[in-house]
Write a protein that holds these residues in place. Structure first.
Motif, PDB file in Angstrom:
ATOM      1  N   VAL A   1       0.736  -1.157  -0.019  1.00 25.38           N
ATOM      2  CA  VAL A   1       0.009   0.128  -0.189  1.00 25.38           C
ATOM      3  C   VAL A   1       1.004   1.437  -0.042  1.00 25.38           C
ATOM      4  O   VAL A   1       2.029   1.189   0.657  1.00 25.38           O
ATOM      5  CB  VAL A   1      -1.018   0.212   1.234  1.00 25.38           C
ATOM      6  N   ILE A   2       0.704   2.316  -0.966  1.00 23.07           N
ATOM      7  CA  ILE A   2       1.486   3.422  -1.025  1.00 23.07           C
ATOM      8  C   ILE A   2       0.843   4.691  -0.230  1.00 23.07           C
ATOM      9  O   ILE A   2      -0.239   4.884  -0.045  1.00 23.07           O
ATOM     10  CB  ILE A   2       1.445   3.833  -2.537  1.00 23.07           C
ATOM     11  N   PHE A   3       1.592   4.850   0.546  1.00 23.52           N
ATOM     12  CA  PHE A   3       1.437   6.024   1.404  1.00 23.52           C
ATOM     13  C   PHE A   3       2.024   7.632   0.968  1.00 23.52           C
ATOM     14  O   PHE A   3       3.217   7.512   0.883  1.00 23.52           O
ATOM     15  CB  PHE A   3       1.765   5.708   3.006  1.00 23.52           C
ATOM     16  N   ILE A   4       1.222   8.335   0.689  1.00 27.17           N
ATOM     17  CA  ILE A   4       1.663   9.691   0.395  1.00 27.17           C
ATOM     18  C   ILE A   4       1.080  10.710   1.334  1.00 27.17           C
ATOM     19  O   ILE A   4      -0.288  10.889   1.350  1.00 27.17           O
ATOM     20  CB  ILE A   4       1.499  10.092  -1.025  1.00 27.17           C
ATOM     21  N   GLN A   5       2.208  11.635   1.846  1.00 26.20           N
ATOM     22  CA  GLN A   5       1.544  12.579   2.750  1.00 26.20           C
ATOM     23  C   GLN A   5       1.327  13.824   2.046  1.00 26.20           C
ATOM     24  O   GLN A   5       1.905  14.288   0.989  1.00 26.20           O
ATOM     25  CB  GLN A   5       2.649  13.022   3.553  1.00 26.20           C
ATOM     26  N   TYR A   6       0.276  14.486   2.239  1.00 27.97           N
ATOM     27  CA  TYR A   6      -0.041  15.738   1.664  1.00 27.97           C
ATOM     28  C   TYR A   6      -0.423  16.952   2.893  1.00 27.97           C
ATOM     29  O   TYR A   6      -0.520  16.603   4.190  1.00 27.97           O
ATOM     30  CB  TYR A   6      -1.441  15.632   0.980  1.00 27.97           C
ATOM     31  N   ASP A   7      -0.187  17.951   2.535  1.00 25.84           N
ATOM     32  CA  ASP A   7      -0.309  19.246   3.314  1.00 25.84           C
ATOM     33  C   ASP A   7      -1.707  19.611   3.364  1.00 25.84           C
ATOM     34  O   ASP A   7      -2.354  19.684   2.391  1.00 25.84           O
ATOM     35  CB  ASP A   7       0.751  20.378   2.848  1.00 25.84           C
ATOM     36  N   GLU A   8      -2.169  20.082   4.609  1.00 24.43           N
ATOM     37  CA  GLU A   8      -3.544  20.713   4.744  1.00 24.43           C
ATOM     38  C   GLU A   8      -3.690  21.878   3.904  1.00 24.43           C
ATOM     39  O   GLU A   8      -4.700  21.989   3.186  1.00 24.43           O
ATOM     40  CB  GLU A   8      -3.592  21.072   6.174  1.00 24.43           C
ATOM     41  N   ASN A   9      -2.705  22.429   3.689  1.00 22.65           N
ATOM     42  CA  ASN A   9      -2.933  23.778   2.803  1.00 22.65           C
ATOM     43  C   ASN A   9      -2.838  23.752   1.190  1.00 22.65           C
ATOM     44  O   ASN A   9      -3.365  24.406   0.390  1.00 22.65           O
ATOM     45  CB  ASN A   9      -1.896  24.784   2.967  1.00 22.65           C
ATOM     46  N   ASN A  10      -2.559  22.416   1.041  1.00 23.42           N
ATOM     47  CA  ASN A  10      -2.378  21.926  -0.632  1.00 23.42           C
ATOM     48  C   ASN A  10      -3.173  20.561  -0.752  1.00 23.42           C
ATOM     49  O   ASN A  10      -2.476  19.540  -0.903  1.00 23.42           O
ATOM     50  CB  ASN A  10      -1.165  21.868  -0.926  1.00 23.42           C
ATOM     51  N   PRO A  11      -4.448  20.422  -0.549  1.00 19.44           N
ATOM     52  CA  PRO A  11      -4.993  19.047  -0.713  1.00 19.44           C
ATOM     53  C   PRO A  11      -5.024  18.407  -1.981  1.00 19.44           C
ATOM     54  O   PRO A  11      -4.922  19.504  -2.942  1.00 19.44           O
ATOM     55  CB  PRO A  11      -6.495  19.492  -0.145  1.00 19.44           C
TER      56      PRO A  11
ATOM     57  N   THR B   1       3.742  16.362  -3.312  1.00 16.94           N
ATOM     58  CA  THR B   1       4.391  15.429  -2.013  1.00 16.94           C
ATOM     59  C   THR B   1       5.061  16.327  -1.258  1.00 16.94           C
ATOM     60  O   THR B   1       5.180  17.779  -1.572  1.00 16.94           O
ATOM     61  CB  THR B   1       5.298  14.417  -2.725  1.00 16.94           C
ATOM     62  N   PRO B   2       5.542  16.033  -0.032  1.00 12.07           N
ATOM     63  CA  PRO B   2       6.228  16.807   0.781  1.00 12.07           C
ATOM     64  C   PRO B   2       7.633  17.288   0.004  1.00 12.07           C
ATOM     65  O   PRO B   2       8.251  18.294   0.602  1.00 12.07           O
ATOM     66  CB  PRO B   2       6.845  15.900   2.166  1.00 12.07           C
ATOM     67  N   ARG B   3       8.241  16.594  -1.064  1.00 15.11           N
ATOM     68  CA  ARG B   3       9.373  17.190  -1.535  1.00 15.11           C
ATOM     69  C   ARG B   3       8.879  18.175  -2.685  1.00 15.11           C
ATOM     70  O   ARG B   3      10.018  18.443  -3.671  1.00 15.11           O
ATOM     71  CB  ARG B   3      10.151  16.044  -2.219  1.00 15.11           C
ATOM     72  N   ASN B   4       7.929  18.409  -2.728  1.00 14.52           N
ATOM     73  CA  ASN B   4       7.385  19.406  -3.542  1.00 14.52           C
ATOM     74  C   ASN B   4       7.242  18.966  -5.100  1.00 14.52           C
ATOM     75  O   ASN B   4       7.415  19.658  -6.107  1.00 14.52           O
ATOM     76  CB  ASN B   4       8.022  20.821  -3.768  1.00 14.52           C
ATOM     77  N   ASP B   5       7.020  17.666  -5.341  1.00 17.25           N
ATOM     78  CA  ASP B   5       6.935  16.804  -6.543  1.00 17.25           C
ATOM     79  C   ASP B   5       5.249  16.813  -6.687  1.00 17.25           C
ATOM     80  O   ASP B   5       4.555  16.604  -5.780  1.00 17.25           O
ATOM     81  CB  ASP B   5       7.249  15.477  -6.662  1.00 17.25           C
ATOM     82  N   LYS B   6       4.902  16.960  -8.153  1.00 16.82           N
ATOM     83  CA  LYS B   6       3.456  16.766  -8.248  1.00 16.82           C
ATOM     84  C   LYS B   6       3.299  15.550  -8.873  1.00 16.82           C
ATOM     85  O   LYS B   6       3.950  14.953  -9.809  1.00 16.82           O
ATOM     86  CB  LYS B   6       2.964  17.606  -9.279  1.00 16.82           C
ATOM     87  N   ILE B   7       2.455  14.620  -8.213  1.00 17.30           N
ATOM     88  CA  ILE B   7       2.224  13.188  -8.919  1.00 17.30           C
ATOM     89  C   ILE B   7       0.676  13.146  -9.209  1.00 17.30           C
ATOM     90  O   ILE B   7      -0.133  13.812  -8.795  1.00 17.30           O
ATOM     91  CB  ILE B   7       2.460  12.229  -7.344  1.00 17.30           C
ATOM     92  N   TYR B   8       0.476  12.351 -10.181  1.00 14.62           N
ATOM     93  CA  TYR B   8      -0.783  12.152 -10.777  1.00 14.62           C
ATOM     94  C   TYR B   8      -1.248  10.685 -10.437  1.00 14.62           C
ATOM     95  O   TYR B   8      -0.350   9.653 -11.048  1.00 14.62           O
ATOM     96  CB  TYR B   8      -0.969  12.604 -12.273  1.00 14.62           C
TER      97      TYR B   8
END
Lengths: 1001, 254
Positions: A802-812, A825-832
C-alpha cells in the motif's frame, strides 16, 4: 464454589485507585495491593497534564486520600503476589507484605526519621535528580503517609530508632504473608518507561544534558528537584534551545526499542514543551517527530496552540545522531529535513520522549494469575472487551493491556469495575461492615463548651514552638473548658483520651491544633462522632504544616502565630452548629439513551445485575452505526457481535426497549429521575422513573462537500467501500484505488481528529489487497495515527505494498472528472494517480441541534464541537458535573468500538455506585437559603456549576431559589455573589468567617 | 521594634491550602505574619470578608485559589477573580488596593507559596502599617472603608459582579455577548456611585444634613450628591426631613 463479595486490585496507580473506589462505593470489599510504598503511580510524578494543563498533584491527591481512607478499601503497600488459586467468583491470593521496618500502626508520618537519616540515598520519585534519606516516603503528599526503611541503602546506624517519638521503628519487623479470598481480580500494574541504554545513539547516560521525558517532568514540577525552574543538569543553566525527540523506544523495528506506538508521547511532549516555555519564556522548544498523533479529544487544538501560542517548532524528522560539544556540553543533532537537506544544529538540552514498556513484572504477574500476554508482553485482552484478560474473573485496566493516557486508564478502571459488578453483583454488600454509632447528643442552643487538644507531633510542633504555653493560652479563651496536649493527637490512644474528655467535661465543640485538616479532619470527626457528638462540631488549627514547619527559626513568632490560629479556631467553634446530612432514596433503575453498541452494552450490563433498564433508540432498529462496520482492524466480527447484542437485549426481561423513540422530558436529579418518552410508529407516550442516566447517542458520519462527492458515483465513503468489499466482488476488476484521509476532520469546520479513519483506511486497504493482490492502493494522508498496537497494521499495509503519500493541509489533493488525482508531495513533486474509486475517509461529527435538546433536559454541557463535555477531562471521563448522568461512546468524542464498549461498562460502574445504595447521603457542608431574604433574581442559578439551584414558587414568598442539598457541593460560589445575602454555606457561614477575621486581631 | 504586619490569607482547600501544607512538609521557611482562613473554594470569598479584615486594621489580605482551569468546583476561581477585581477597584478609591493580593497556588507549589507570602510580607512592610491599624485610626478613613464594605455587599454590585461572566463571555437574555469593555465601564461607574452613596448613608447616621454640607464633607460635587440623594430616596434609605433657610435637610431612614 460460592462467589465472594470481595475484589483484589493489583497496582495502586490512578487506574487501580479508580477501580477500588468504584467497587468500594458499590458495596464490595476491596483489597488494594501495591508493590511500592505509596499509591498514585506515575501520575503523582507528573507536573501538569494535557490538554488542560491541570496540575497533576492538585487533581490526583484528593482521590488518593479518599482511596487511603475508604472504609471498604484495605490498602497494603510494599507487597508481592506469591500464589493464586481458584476460579472466577472465588480466588485465593497469597500476598507477602514485605516489612517496612516501621510499624504502620504507630507511624504518624511526621518525617523526623527521614530528616535525621545520615544516608543520602538517591530519590527514585524525583527520577534520581535529588537525594533522600534511607528512611523515607516517596513524596511529601504520599498516601499512605508511612515511612519505610530502604534496607538496600540503610547502614543500620540506629539513629531513626532513637528519634522516633512514636516508637514505630522496628528493625526486626518481619514480612507478613496472608491469604486473601476474593471473587475477582483487577490487574493494574501500569507500565515501566523505556530506558535508553547507555552509549546508544541518543547519548542518554553519557551526556548529562540528555534526559528522558519523565525526568524532564520532575524538572518541570514545582515540587521537583529544581522547584519548577527549568535547568539543565550539566551546569544548572536555563537551556534556551531544547530539542524533544519523539518515538524513543517506540515504532522501532531495530530491535532496540518496541515496534508499537506508545500512544501518549506525542501529547505529553507537546505538553512538556508548552509548560517549559510557560515556566521560562526564554525556552524555545523544537519537537522532532514522525507523525503527530493527536487523536484524542481536543488534542489537535492543543498541538495548534503549542505551535501558534507558545512558538513550539515541529520538525518532521528522526534525528540520526547526537554528539556532545565538549566545551559547552551542548548537543549537536544531525537530521534530514523533509525536502532532503541534511542539517546539523546545536541544542542546550535534549529530552527523549521515551515510550511505554510493559511493566517489569508483567511476566511474573501473568504467570501467577494465569493470564496470557500478547506479543509485546502486555496483557492479552478480548478483542471487543479490552478489560477482559484471557482468564475469566481476572480483568486488566490501564497501561497493563496497552499504552494509554490517563483518561483512557480511568475509563478502563471503571470498565473493569463494571465487569466485576456483572460477575459478583449478588454478593454486593456481603463483606463490608457498617459501624454502629451512639445516638448524637443534642447540643443545639446550649452554650459552647469547647475542648482544645494541642499536638506536639513528636518534636515536629513541640520542637519549634511553645506547646505548653499555647495550651495554657487556649484555656484562657472564652468558652474553652479544657485544653490538653498530646505527643501525637492522631495516635489511637489519644482518640480514646479525646472521647473520655468529651464525657468528663461535657464538651460540645472539639478543636484539634495539629497538622492539616486536608488529611486529618475526617479522623478526628470520626472520633467525636464515636463520642456522641455531631461530626461537624469540630475545628482544626493547622499549627504544623502552616506554622511550626515554616517558622522553624523563630520560636516566639511561631508560638504567637499558633496562639492566633487557636484563637481563630475557637472563635469559629463558638459559631458552629451540628449539621445533618440529608438522605434520599434511590430508584434502582437506569435509563440509557441511544441503542448503538455503547447503549446496548450499558443496558445489558445494568440488566444482568437485575436493574430494570429503559433503552431508548431513535431509529427503528437497534445497532447504530455499527451496522455498517464489518470487522475491526484487529479482526473482530462486528456484524455477529451486534446481532448477538440485539438478540440478548430482546431476550432480557429487565430491558424495556423503545424504538423510533425520542425523550420528551427528563425531570429530577440523581437517584430520582422521572422521564417520558415518545416512541413507535404511533407516537405512544410512556412515563417511568429511574435513578441514573447514560447518554450514548453516538454521532454522525460526515457527508463531504469536497472531492466531487455526490457528483461522481465512483467517489465513495470509506463505509460504503467497506460494504462493497464485504458484500460484493466488484474490487476484483479494479486496478487502482486512492483513499483520502482527514476528509471533514482537522479542518476549520471540524478542528479535531476523528480517530478511527486511519485504522479504517488501513483495514480496508489490507482487505482490498487480499481480495485483489494486483490492485494498487494509495492512501493520501496528513499524519498516520495508528496509535498503540494498531501500528503493526500500518507496517503490514506498507509491506503489502500500500502506497502512503503525505499531503499538506493547505495543498489538498485535486481531482478531475476522470478521477485523476493530483497530489503535491512533501518534496514538492506533483504526482498524478488514476483511480477507479476515490475513497474518502469521512470524519465524525456531532449534530448540535440534536444534542442540545438532550443537553438541556439533563443540564449537561456540550463542547465547541458539539460533543458532550464530561465533568473532568482527566479524572472523570465518564461522569458529568450533573450527578447521576454518565456518558458512553462517540457522543463523548470519536473513539473505537472497543473503547466505546469500555466506556459503556465504565458508565455502568459509575452508575452502580449510586444504584447499589438504598439511599444516598449528601455532604453536610452545603448551601442553605433563607427564603425570607431571597428575591428570586436567579443569579445563583448561573453561578452554580452543578445545577443544584432552581427557582420555585413559595406559597408565602413567591419565586425564590431552592437548593438541592443532594447536588450541592458546598463550594460557595452562590453565596459569595448572592445579592441579598440570603445564601450561607453550612460549615463556612459568613458569621463564622467574620468571627475568624475578628480573631486575627 | 520593626513593623511586623498582620496579614490574613483566604485559601481554597484543594490547591492553595494544599500548597501551603506542602511548604510545611518541605520545611520552606517564610515570615510568620499571615494567618490562614480555609474555605472550600476561592469562589466563596465574599468581598465583604476582605474589606472587613482591612476595616479591622489588618495590614494585608491575600486571596489564593487554584490556577485557572484547575478549580475543584469547575469554575469557582473564575468567580473569585471577578469578585476580587471589584474589591480591588473599590479599595483603589481609598488607596488600600495595594494591601490586597490575588494569586493562584497549586498543590505542588510549596516553594512558590513560601515565595509569594514572603514577597507579600515584604511589600506590606515597605508600605508600612495600615492607616486603619493601631489604637486611634483615622475615623474618616474607617467610614470610607465601611462604605466600601457596604457598597461591595450591595445588591447592585453583587448583581453586576455575579452576572459578569455570563453576560460578557456567553450571552445575555437577548442571546448577545455584551462587550467586556463596556461592562467594565458600567462596573466602574457603579463602583463610584455605590461608594459615594454609602458614604452619604454613613454621613447621615449621626445627624441629618443638607446636600451642600454632604458635598463639602465628602468632597463631591453637590449636583452629584443630589442625584445620589434622589436615588437613595427612591430606595427608601434616605428621607426628606425639613427645610432650613431654603435648604432641604435629609435624614437616614431605617
Amino acid at each position: 464454589m460460592e462467589k465472594v463479595g470481595a475484589v483484589m486490585v493489583v497496582g495502586a496507580g490512578i487506574g487501580g485507585s479508580q477501580t477500588s473506589l468504584d467497587l468500594a462505593d458499590s458495596g464490595y470489599k476491596v483489597y488494594l495491593i501495591e508493590s511500592s510504598t505509596s499509591i498514585g503511580g506515575v501520575m503523582a510524578q507528573l507536573d501538569k497534564t494535557f490538554p488542560t494543563n491541570d496540575c497533576a498533584m492538585c487533581i490526583v491527591s484528593p482521590k488518593l486520600v479518599e482511596t487511603g481512607r475508604h472504609q471498604n478499601i484495605d490498602l497494603s503497600i510494599n507487597c508481592v503476589i506469591e500464589d493464586v488459586s481458584g476460579e472466577a467468583g472465588n480466588f485465593i491470593v497469597k500476598v507477602r507484605k514485605k516489612s517496612l521496618f516501621i510499624n504502620p500502626d504507630k507511624c504518624t508520618g511526621c518525617g523526623v526519621c527521614g530528616r535525621e537519616c545520615p544516608i543520602e540515598a538517591i530519590d527514585i520519585f524525583n527520577e534520581k535528580l535529588a537525594k533522600y534519606g534511607a528512611t523515607s516516603v516517596k513524596y511529601p503528599q504520599a498516601v499512605p503517609l508511612l515511612y519505610a526503611i530502604n534496607r538496600e541503602v540503610c547502614i543500620g546506624c540506629g539513629i531513626c530508632y532513637g528519634v522516633c517519638k512514636a516508637k514505630a521503628v522496628e528493625y526486626d519487623r518481619e514480612d507478613e504473608v496472608v491469604d486473601i479470598n476474593v471473587g475477582a481480580v483487577v490487574l493494574s500494574p501500569g507500565f515501566d518507561e523505556f530506558i535508553p541504554e547507555e552509549a546508544n545513539l541518543y547519548g542518554y547516560g553519557k551526556y548529562k544534558n540528555v534526559v528522558t521525558s519523565i525526568e524532564f517532568e520532575r524538572i518541570l514540577s514545582a515540587s521537583g528537584p529544581y522547584s519548577g525552574r527549568v535547568l539543565r543538569p550539566s551546569d544548572g543553566d536555563i537551556p534556551e534551545k531544547v530539542a524533544f525527540l519523539q518515538c524513543i523506544g517506540s515504532r522501532d523495528y531495530s530491535g532496540v526499542g518496541k515496534p508499537y506506538c506508545s500512544s501518549v508521547c506525542c501529547m505529553y511532549t507537546a505538553k512538556e514543551a508548552v509548560i517549559a516555555h510557560e515556566h521560562m519564556h526564554q525556552i524555545k522548544p523544537t519537537i522532532f517527530s514522525m507523525d503527530v498523533r493527536a487523536y484524542g479529544k481536543d488534542f489537535d487544538k492543543y498541538i495548534i496552540r503549542a505551535q501558534k501560542q507558545y512558538g513550539v517548532q515541529y520538525i518532521r524528522s528522526r534525528v540520526s545522531s547526537i554528539k556532545e560539544v565538549p566545551e559547552t556540553k551542548d548537543l549537536r543533532l544531525k537530521y534530514e529535513t523533509q525536502d532532503g537537506k541534511i542539517i546539523e544544529e546545536d541544542f542546550h538540552m535534549v529530552v527523549l520522549a521515551v515510550g511505554l514498556n510493559p511493566p517489569d513484572d508483567a511476566k511474573y504477574l501473568a504467570e501467577k494469575f494465569g493470564v496470557e500476554l500478547n506479543q509485546y508482553d502486555f496483557a492479552k485482552t478480548d478483542l471487543l472487551n479490552p478489560v477482559q484478560t484471557t482468564k475469566p474473573g481476572i480483568f486488566a485496566c490501564g497501561a497493563f493491556s496497552s499504552p494509554k493516557d490517563i483518561p483512557d486508564t480511568v475509563t478502563q478502571a471503571s470498565a473493569a469495575a463494571g465487569c466485576v459488578n456483572q460477575l459478583l453483583y449478588e454478593k454486593k454488600g456481603t463483606l463490608i461492615t457498617e459501624k454502629s454509632l451512639p445516638p448524637e447528643i443534642f447540643v443545639r442552643g446550649q452554650p459552647p463548651r469547647i475542648g482544645v487538644f494541642i499536638c506536639h507531633c513528636g518534636i515536629n510542633i513541640g520542637g519549634f514552638l511553645d506547646v505548653p504555653e499555647v495550651t495554657r493560652y487556649a484555656k484562657t479563651l472564652p468558652n474553652v473548658v479544657m485544653s490538653d496536649r498530646n505527643l501525637y493527637t492522631c495516635s489511637a490512644d489519644t482518640q480514646t483520651i479525646i472521647k473520655e474528655k468529651v464525657q468528663e467535661y461535657n464538651l460540645n465543640r472539639v478543636i484539634v491544633a495539629s497538622c492539616t485538616p486536608r488529611t486529618h479532619e475526617p479522623l478526628f470527626q470520626e472520633t467525636i462522632r464515636e463520642a456522641g457528638l455531631n461530626r461537624y462540631l469540630f475545628q482544626m488549627a493547622n499549627i504544623r504544616d502552616q506554622c511550626s514547619w515554616v517558622h522553624m527559626n523563630d520560636w516566639e513568632a511561631a508560638t504567637n502565630k499558633a496562639k492566633d490560629l487557636v484563637r481563630m479556631a475557637v472563635n469559629k467553634a463558638r459559631q458552629i452548629e451540628p449539621i445533618e446530612r440529608i438522605k434520599l432514596s434511590v430508584t434502582p433503575k437506569a435509563l440509557v439513551v441511544g441503542g448503538g453498541i455503547s447503549g446496548m452494552v450499558a443496558a445489558l450490563n445494568f440488566a444482568s445485575q437485575e436493574y430494570e433498564t429503559y433503552l431508548v433508540e431513535k431509529e427503528k432498529e437497534l445497532g447504530g452505526f455499527a451496522k455498517h462496520i464489518y470487522h475491526t482492524l484487529e479482526g473482530a466480527d462486528i456484524q455477529v457481535y451486534v446481532k448477538e447484542l440485539i438478540d440478548k437485549i430482546k431476550a432480557n426481561k429487565n430491558i424495556h426497549v423503545f424504538t423510533e423513540a425520542q425523550m420528551e422530558n427528563i425531570d429530577g436529579y440523581i437517584g430520582n429521575f422521572k422521564s417520558s418518552v415518545i416512541h413507535g410508529e404511533k407516537k405512544e407516550r410512556t412515563e417511568f422513573s429511574h435513578g441514573v442516566v447514560v447518554v450514548a447517542t453516538g454521532a454522525k458520519e460526515y457527508q463531504p462537500k469536497e472531492f466531487l462527492f455526490g457528483q461522481n458515483e465512483n467517489v465513495i465513503l470509506q463505509s460504503e467501500f467497506e460494504r462493497l468489499l464485504n458484500e460484493t466482488d466488484q474490487i476484483k476488476n479494479k486496478k487502482s484505488i486512492v483513499m483520502i484521509q482527514c476528509v471533514g476532520s482537522r479542518n476549520d469546520e471540524h478542528p479535531y481528529c476523528s480517530k478511527m479513519c486511519c485504522a479504517e483506511a488501513i483495514k480496508n486497504a489490507l482487505l482490498a489487497k487480499e481480495l485483489n493482490p494486483d490492485l494498487e492502493v494509495t492512501i493520501l494522508f496528513r499524519d498516520i495515527r495508528t496509535y498503540g498496537f494498531k501500528e503493526q497494521y500500518y507496517r503490514k499495509a506498507r509491506e503489502a505494498g500500500v502506497i502512503f503519500i503525505q499531503y499538506d493541509e493547505n495543498n489538498p489533493p485535486k481531482i478531475n472528472s476522470d478521477l485523476k488525482v493530483e497530489v503535491l508531495t512533501p518534496r514538492n513533486d506533483k504526482i498524478y494517480i488514476s483511480t477507479d474509486w476515490l475513497v474518502l475517509s469521512a470524519g465524525i461529527y456531532s449534530d448540535r441541534e440534536e444534542n442540545e435538546e438532550l443537553a438541556k433536559m439533563l443540564k449537561i454541557p456540550l463542547n465547541d464541537d458539539s460533543f458532550f463535555l464530561e465533568a473532568h477531562v482527566k479524572l472523570r471521563p465518564v461522569d458529568f458535573a450533573t450527578e447521576g448522568v454518565f456518558i458512553a461512546g462517540i457522543a463523548h468524542c470519536p473513539k473505537t468500538i472497543e473503547d466505546s464498549i469500555s466506556q459503556a461498562n465504565a458508565a455502568v460502574s459509575r452508575a452502580c455506585t449510586i444504584l447499589s445504595k438504598d439511599e444516598i447521603e449528601a455532604e453536610g457542608k452545603t448551601a442553605r437559603i433563607d427564603i425570607t431574604r431571597c428575591i428570586g433574581c436567579g443569579m445563583c442559578i448561573e453561578n452554580c456549576a452543578y445545577n443544584a439551584i432552581e427557582l420555585v414558587d413559595d406559597r408565602r414568598f413567591g419565586t425564590v431559589a431552592s437548593i438541592n442539598q443532594v447536588l450541592c457541593k458546598g463550594c460557595g460560589a452562590c453565596s459569595g455573589n448572592c445579592r441579598c445575602s440570603a445564601i450561607d454555606i453550612l460549615g463556612f457561614t459568613g458569621e463564622q468567617i467574620f468571627e475568624m477575621i475578628t480573631g486575627r486581631i | 521594634m520593626s513593623f511586623e504586619p498582620k496579614l490574613l490569607g483566604f485559601l481554597c482547600n484543594w490547591c492553595s491550602y494544599a500548597g501551603a501544607d506542602l511548604a510545611g512538609v518541605s520545611r520552606i521557611q517564610y515570615p510568620p505574619n499571615m494567618r490562614v482562613i480555609r474555605v472550600m473554594c476561592s469562589g466563596r470569598i465574599d468581598p465583604k470578608f476582605i474589606v472587613q479584615a482591612l476595616e479591622l486594621g489588618i495590614d494585608g489580605v491575600y486571596v489564593m485559589g487554584c490556577h485557572i482551569g484547575d478549580c475543584h468546583y469547575l469554575e469557582g476561581n473564575y468567580e473569585a477573580v471577578k469578585k476580587y477585581e471589584m474589591t480591588r477597584e473599590f479599595l483603589k478609591l481609598v488607596g488600600l488596593d495595594n494591601r490586597i493580593r490575588l494569586d493562584w497556588v497549586s498543590a505542588s507549589e510549596g516553594v512558590r507559596f513560601g515565595e509569594v507570602v514572603s514577597k507579600f510580607v515584604n511589600d506590606i512592610k515597605e508600605l508600612g502599617p495600615s492607616p486603619l491599624s493601631g489604637d486611634s485610626p483615622d475615623k474618616d478613613l474607617i467610614n470610607k472603608v465601611r462604605a466600601i464594605r457596604l457598597a461591595a455587599g450591595s445588591n447592585r454590585m453583587r448583581a453586576l459582579v455575579g452576572r459578569e461572566r455570563k453576560i460578557t463571555e456567553e450571552d445575555n437574555v437577548y442571546g448577545e455577548k455584551y462587550p467586556l469593555e463596556k461592562y467594565k465601564e458600567i462596573m466602574s461607574q457603579a463602583i463610584i456611585e455605590e461608594y459615594e452613596r454609602h458614604r452619604i448613608l454613613i454621613a447621615l447616621e449621626d445627624e441629618s444634613k443638607s446636600v451642600k454640607s454632604l458635598a463639602s464633607e465628602l468632597s463631591v460635587d453637590p449636583s452629584i450628591i443630589l442625584e445620589h440623594i434622589l436615588t437613595l430616596k427612591g430606595r427608601a434609605q434616605v428621607d426628606f426631613q425639613e427645610i432650613i433657610k431654603n435648604t432641604p435637610i435629609y435624614m437616614r431612614r431605617e
